[in-house]
Write an enzyme that holds these catalytic residues in place. Structure first.
Site, short mmCIF file in Angstrom:
data_model
loop_
_atom_site.label_atom_id
_atom_site.label_comp_id
_atom_site.label_asym_id
_atom_site.label_seq_id
_atom_site.Cartn_x
_atom_site.Cartn_y
_atom_site.Cartn_z
N HIS A 22 23.35 -32.02 -44.26
CA HIS A 22 22.34 -30.89 -44.66
C HIS A 22 20.95 -31.55 -44.93
CE1 HIS A 22 24.99 -27.17 -44.11
NE2 HIS A 22 25.74 -28.21 -44.18
N ASP A 125 17.67 -24.22 -45.99
CA ASP A 125 19.06 -24.58 -45.12
C ASP A 125 19.73 -23.21 -45.12
OD1 ASP A 125 22.16 -25.11 -45.53
OD2 ASP A 125 20.85 -26.98 -44.72
N TRP A 352 29.23 -47.10 -47.78
CA TRP A 352 27.98 -46.56 -47.08
C TRP A 352 27.31 -47.64 -46.02
CZ3 TRP A 352 22.90 -48.16 -46.56
CH2 TRP A 352 22.13 -47.32 -46.28
N ASN A 374 24.57 -34.95 -37.48
CA ASN A 374 23.66 -36.18 -37.76
C ASN A 374 24.16 -37.44 -36.83
OD1 ASN A 374 21.74 -34.80 -39.23
ND2 ASN A 374 22.80 -35.35 -41.11
N ALA A 393 34.91 -28.09 -40.38
CA ALA A 393 33.70 -27.21 -40.14
C ALA A 393 33.54 -27.17 -38.35
CB ALA A 393 32.43 -28.04 -40.49
#
Length: 497
Positions: A22, A125, A352, A374, A393
């Site tokens: 987000h 958001d 990451w 994304n 989701a």
């Protein structure tokens, strides 16, 4: 004169939700607004701001009017250690609930801040539905920032409205989502638990979607050429005003240093030298990139299946693994990493990765993705086809967009929508299915070639849309002009009073 000029400037406040999926696109959007002459304030807690502050400082030093307004996260009140303020930091359901409780506790201080800042518009958001009332009190527009696709919003809207998944004979029976331009079949297992049946989560999610209908309009990190049918459906049938201004990651992060560090506490580009050298040693389109985003930590047994699937496929790969090395009780993954180094077939990245940078390398030929929006958009921008592996989701909806509508995705066979912490052995994707999907995506069949061509075409369109005269560029300018007109009208009305 200068203070008068800045006073007349359009001032927009951005309120991102502290979860990478987000937050990152909203920060990029805020930066793009500032690059086009808007006075921008971003509200964030200290730890969240630390992941993007260097980019904001750089923009500010380049002459753009952009700043971060810091607020204190209530760590002590919710029983969290200092610095744990983002959903991606949660390693258990208990920690996740504490972070979300902490975010809810910020409402009063954010509302006070809105009054102090007196912005001309707030962009918030979807997870802050209460900001509709905040904007109404200040008599300013509230723009709803939806961090996923038009397709997923439309699909969820019609599933909520018509409930085609009710009264089926089984969880695996297929149903068709009504009112969509394409025939989209799903099962109840593909739906988020709050959609399958009313539960405690329904009361949390319903207001988020309703808040879009009560806002001035919606802002989307998407672009016309990607989802024109669903953009049109959103505006006409559902009846919500909207602006597509994506892909914002490409728009806001044009140099390599920014691509290398987006959404992360900044490191020197030199830290990635070994990885980039490895990529440079590979032939064009020969490497598969595997990543499940910032949140998903797959169970060890599933990681073992992925490892065997990648190795058995015979293709080069980069695999980003979120699970900590210490959780690898059997030492399997470390042994696998060692073997891949020796064979030079695979490159493991722990935790990451500089995804924006990696995806643009000529050696990358495709991506295995969880279908988070994304990663999907970044892959589209790089002109890459995808192996789709949704987990939870709205990811199963995004898979349908990639596979059935755009035809740039190969499904790996994920069947159940649930939090990664609850994935059982029966629901795992097996190594044979992984090998099969990799062979289709990276292979030399006509189907594979056509998929790559479609992906490249969309990648070209993604680059054009943010250039002057492109759809996303024009949408941004139109929205900014509209907000300026509203500011002027309000000032005139105030003068009359």
């Amino acid at each position: 004169m200068e203070s008068q000029q800045s006073h007349n400037k359009l001032h927009v406040v951005f309120l991102p939700y502290p979860s990478a999926g987000h937050m990152n696109p909203m920060i990029d959007t805020a930066r793009v607004f500032a690059m086009h002459g808007v006075n921008v304030t971003i509200i964030a807690t200290h730890a969240n701001a630390s992941t993007f502050q260097k980019s904001i400082d750089s923009d500010f030093n380049s002459g753009y009017s952009i700043k971060t307004h810091l607020i204190q996260f209530p760590s002590a009140q919710v029983g969290l250690p200092d610095g744990v303020e983002n959903i991606k930091d949660s390693t258990s359901s208990e920690m996740y609930l504490k972070i979300t409780r902490g975010v809810r506790m910020l409402q009063d201080s954010i509302e006070v801040l809105f009054k102090e800042l007196q912005p001309d518009c707030i962009v918030t958001d979807m997870k802050y539905p209460w900001t509709v009332e905040s904007a109404a009190k200040l008599n300013i527009p509230r723009i709803h920032f939806y961090s996923s696709s038009y397709f997923s919003y439309c699909a969820i809207y019609f599933v909520r409205k018509y409930k085609p998944h009710y009264n089926l004979v089984s969880e695996t029976q297929k149903f068709t989502i009504p009112c969509l331009p394409h025939t989209i079949e799903m099962t109840r297992l593909h739906l988020h638990n709050w959609e399958r049946e009313n539960n405690a989560m329904t009361a949390i999610f319903e207001p988020m979607y309703e808040s879009a209908e009560r806002s001035y309009g919606s802002l989307y990190n998407s672009f016309h050429e990607l989802e024109s049918d669903y953009e049109k459906l959103f505006k006409t049938t559902i009846g919500i005003k909207s602006w597509s201004v994506g892909p914002v990651s490409a728009w806001a992060n044009k140099d390599d240093e920014r691509k290398a560090n987006r959404g992360h506490i900044e490191k020197s580009l030199g830290k990635h030298t070994e990885l980039l050298n490895w990529l440079n040693s590979k032939e064009n389109e020969s490497v598969l990139y595997v990543s499940f985003g910032s949140l998903i930590r797959l169970p060890h047994a599933q990681l073992v299946e992925i490892a065997h699937g990648l190795e058995n496929s015979g293709h080069n790969f980069i695999w980003v693994i979120k699970n900590n090395k210490d959780e690898d009780g059997e030492g399997f993954l470390q042994e696998f990493e060692k073997r891949m180094k020796e064979s030079n077939k695979g490159y493991i990245i722990w935790d990451w990765a500089p995804q924006l940078l990696i995806l643009e390398y000529p050696a990358i030929g495709g991506i295995v993705t969880h279908c988070g929006w994304n990663s999907t958009l970044e892959s589209v921008n790089a002109g890459l086809p995808m192996i789709t592996w949704p987990v939870f989701a709205e990811e199963f909806y995004n898979e349908k967009l990639l596979v059935d509508v755009l035809k740039i995705g190969v499904p790996v066979g994920a069947k159940v929508n649930k939090l990664w912490t609850n994935i059982s052995v029966e629901e795992m994707v097996r190594r044979e299915e992984i090998v099969k999907a990799v062979e289709i995506l990276m292979g030399i069949s006509q189907e594979s070639k056509e998929m790559r061509m479609r992906a490249k075409k969309l990648g070209d369109a993604a680059k054009r849309t943010i250039e002057e005269g492109g759809h996303s560029y024009n949408n941004l300018i139109q929205l900014i002009d509209e907000l300026k007109s509203l500011k002027k009208s309000k000032a005139l009305d105030n003068k009359k009073d």
